[in-house]
Design an enzyme around this catalytic site. Structure first.
Site, mmCIF file in Angstrom:
data_model
loop_
_atom_site.group_PDB
_atom_site.id
_atom_site.type_symbol
_atom_site.label_atom_id
_atom_site.label_comp_id
_atom_site.label_asym_id
_atom_site.label_seq_id
_atom_site.Cartn_x
_atom_site.Cartn_y
_atom_site.Cartn_z
ATOM 1 N N LYS A 95 0.835 -1.201 0.000
ATOM 2 C CA LYS A 95 0.000 0.000 0.000
ATOM 3 C C LYS A 95 0.876 1.262 0.000
ATOM 4 O O LYS A 95 0.645 2.187 -0.781
ATOM 5 C CB LYS A 95 -0.929 0.009 1.220
ATOM 6 N N ASP A 116 -6.564 1.241 0.947
ATOM 7 C CA ASP A 116 -6.624 1.362 2.404
ATOM 8 C C ASP A 116 -8.019 0.940 2.863
ATOM 9 O O ASP A 116 -8.823 0.441 2.069
ATOM 10 C CB ASP A 116 -6.283 2.801 2.849
#
Ligand code: SF4
Length: 233
Positions: free
Chosen positions: A120, A138
């Site tokens: 991420k 997220d």
């Protein structure tokens, strides 16, 4: 979601916010890496409060290593998991100096080698610092993708791969910012604010949340960032 609806979905988010940006504060690619690494299971607001003073003094890996672990902890002690994060930031700074000439590499595999940097974080850095069309999933994107039907998946990686497949031009560069902001401010975890959602008619989620009595249509308070894997804030 049908292809025509996907285009309409993004077109509306784009019209509402033509130039979306990360809410994390940074001054260069290096401080972006640090800010994103510090933001795991913490809100952007909390990270910004701590890094504002830090980045005025420390904006390179060399300066971070010179600052040292104990002084870094002092700067970031209001952020959750600051002990581990401080160790990672010092270690990743040392690796940037030793292996990449003090520069942040424009390369996923190299970024993911850095301590405390996962997929991420690498996706955020590739997108924001280098303009790559990446999708940093997220907790907000994970929720919005699944609720709307835009990109359903059981893991952040599954949602990321579906978004990559489903998202057309010219929306690919900013897609993840639009989805994060939509999840943070409108499609909130506990109660999605469907009554004021600009993509409500395109979204598969049912039943839609009706407007609460006596409450203003405008509700700008953000949702806290919670990690989809752990459920922790
Ligand atoms: S209609 Fe509701 S569930 Fe669907 S995207 Fe909008 S806020 Fe989220």
């Amino acid at each position: 979601m049908k292809k025509a609806d996907v285009i309409e979905f993004y077109a509306r988010l784009a019209e509402a916010d033509p130039h979306p940006e990360t809410e994390l504060e940074f001054v260069n690619p290096y401080t972006l890496v640090v800010a994103v690494a510090l933001s795991a299971q913490a809100t952007d607001v909390c990270v910004n409060k701590a890094t504002r003073a830090l980045f005025r003094e420390v904006d390179t890996p060399e300066k971070m290593v010179a600052l040292g672990l104990e002084d870094l902890k002092r700067h970031i002690k209001t952020i959750g998991l600051y002990n581990t994060k401080a160790k990672n930031v010092i270690a990743l700074s040392q690796m940037l100096i030793d292996d990449y000439g003090g520069e942040v590499p424009n390369d996923r595999a190299a970024l993911e080698r850095l301590p405390g940097v996962g997929r991420k974080t690498a996706n955020v850095v590739l997108n924001v610092a280098f303009g790559a069309e990446t999708f940093a999933v997220d907790t907000h994107i994970f929720r919005v993708g699944n609720r709307t039907g835009l990109a359903r998946g059981k893991t952040p990686l599954a949602v990321e791969l579906k978004l990559d497949k489903a998202t057309p031009q010219p929306f690919r560069l900013h897609a993840h910012h639009w989805l994060i902001l939509h999840g943070r401010y409108v499609c909130k975890a506990r109660t999605p604010e469907c009554w004021r959602c600009i993509v409500s008619d395109l979204c598969a989620y049912k039943p839609k949340t009706p407007a609460p009595k006596g409450r203003s249509l405008a509700s700008p308070s953000p949702e806290p960032d919670i990690d989809p894997a752990t459920g922790e804030a």
